[in-house]
Design an enzyme around this catalytic site. Structure first.
Site, PDB file in Angstrom:
ATOM      1  N   ASP A 171      42.108  41.440  40.576  1.00 37.67           N
ATOM      2  CA  ASP A 171      42.023  42.369  39.491  1.00 37.67           C
ATOM      3  C   ASP A 171      42.752  41.806  38.535  1.00 37.67           C
ATOM      4  OD1 ASP A 171      41.639  44.457  37.776  1.00 37.67           O
ATOM      5  OD2 ASP A 171      43.472  45.548  38.737  1.00 37.67           O
ATOM      6  N   ASP A 204      37.883  43.764  31.698  1.00 35.81           N
ATOM      7  CA  ASP A 204      38.209  44.307  33.328  1.00 35.81           C
ATOM      8  C   ASP A 204      37.450  43.904  34.446  1.00 35.81           C
ATOM      9  OD1 ASP A 204      39.893  45.902  34.866  1.00 35.81           O
ATOM     10  OD2 ASP A 204      38.480  47.408  34.699  1.00 35.81           O
TER      11      ASP A 204
END
Length: 380
Positions: free
Chosen positions: A327, A114
């Site tokens: 992201d 992440d």
């Protein structure tokens, strides 16, 4: 972050990137290393659903992206006390996974990779040796089985870097709680361990059996979570002090604070490579760069979008620029309405086909309006 923050998904970026996206081949260098970067929908993933068609997999990814955008735009949640009750479990989606060996001897853990969070944490047994309640597929690390496990003191830099809240145990060890934007959280003890990074079996190409071991990595030994974390933990790759990328930069032999990935096309059933240190350099002909710009949130990797060109028409971003978060947990690219509307109008002039209804209204223009900044993080 300036007003009008945007969100960019890595799958679209992969389809457009100038570098050559090759399947993972398990490479490793003296001052860098590469690990498997596995998409959750690929055949090798434990979360692969063979019943889905290619179109169905895209729609599921769109749903996950919508959740991601809402998470970025919601207000910060209040952190509960470590001894309080947990909230209703919330389903958490994600896009990419990476394997890490934790401890000595290493326990293989499959974690969510992440780029929009910092803390590295894994499911752990608590001090009594009892395992928390987890799904059967989740691996739980037992510190008692490792000869390199250590705890971190309350006055340490790693403990002070926790943004939500810390308490001290009777032995002055650091007890943490770390919250995400959709009310999910993890809590446990900040610890240190040896991490082992290895190639995916069967694709070594001369590197069979080679592994990279990194000692004394700070991570959260999680004994409680609120929310549904389907993987064995989370590897935060953000820009903050606790992220794996930042911690690896302390090992000068690894080639500095950098990482890269160039993704295989979404339709290819192969893993990509996540490169650290010197191997993070992109050398492909025609590759271009853009600078990362400062962000109010250290975690986020932010770039400046100035305009979008469609054919001969150029659409400038409102106010001349828009700051965009890159992201790894988002498939779609979300744009501000002021930039998106004229783009849709231009595309409609060129595409002379009837519009098909969007399943679940997922692919209609979003009314999502990003906030000026986000003080916490999201994970999908």
């Amino acid at each position: 972050m300036p007003r009008g923050l945007l969100l960019v998904g890595v799958v679209l970026a992969a389809q457009l990137c100038a570098c050559t996206a090759q399947p993972y081949v398990g490479s490793r260098g003296a001052d860098g290393f590469s690990v498997e970067f596995m998409h959750r929908d690929s055949v090798g993933s434990p979360f692969h659903d063979p019943s889905l068609t290619p179109h169905g997999r895209v729609l599921v990814a769109v749903r996950r992206s919508t959740v991601a955008a809402k998470c970025m735009s919601t207000s910060r949640v209040d952190s509960p006390t470590l001894d309080g009750t947990v909230s209703e479990a919330i389903h958490r989606s994600f896009e990419y996974l990476m394997a890490v060996g934790i401890g000595t001897p290493p326990t293989r853990m499959l974690a969510i990779a992440d780029t929009s969070s910092d803390l590295v944490w894994f499911n752990c047994r608590n001090g009594t040796g009892a395992a928390p309640v987890r799904p059967p597929s989740v691996v739980v690390f037992d510190p008692d089985n490792s000869t390199t496990f250590g705890l971190v003191g309350c006055k340490s830099r790693a403990c002070r870097a926790i943004p939500d809240g810390i308490t001290c145990t009777l032995a002055s060890n650091c007890k943490y709680i770390y919250s995400y934007g959709n009310s999910s959280r993890t809590s446990g003890l900040i610890s240190t361990e040896t991490f082992t990074f290895a190639h995916v079996p069967g694709t070594a190409r001369g590197h069979r059996g080679r592994r990279k071991r990194v000692a004394t990595v700070n991570f959260g030994c999680s004994t409680a979570t609120a929310g549904t974390f389907q993987a064995d933990g989370v590897v935060g790759l953000g820009g903050g002090a606790l992220s794996l990328v930042t911690q690896l930069s302390a090992h000068k032999s690894l080639g500095g604070r950098r990482f890269s990935y160039c993704l295989v096309p979404y339709s290819v059933n192969a893993s990509s490579a996540l490169n650290f240190g010197a191997l993070a350099t992109v050398k492909d002909p025609g590759a271009v760069t853009t600078p990362l710009i400062p962000s109010l949130v250290d975690t986020y990797y932010t770039v400046d979008l100035q305009s979008v060109k469609i054919g001969n028409a150029t659409f400038a971003a409102p106010h001349g620029h828009h700051h965009v978060i890159v992201d790894s947990g988002t498939t779609l690219t979300f744009l501000a309405k002021a930039l998106l509307d004229p783009m849709v109008k231009e595309l409609s002039r060129w595409i002379k086909l009837p519009r098909a209804p969007s399943p679940d209204k997922l692919l209609t223009r979003s009314t999502w309006q990003p906030r000026s900044h986000r003080p916490d993080t999201c994970i999908y």
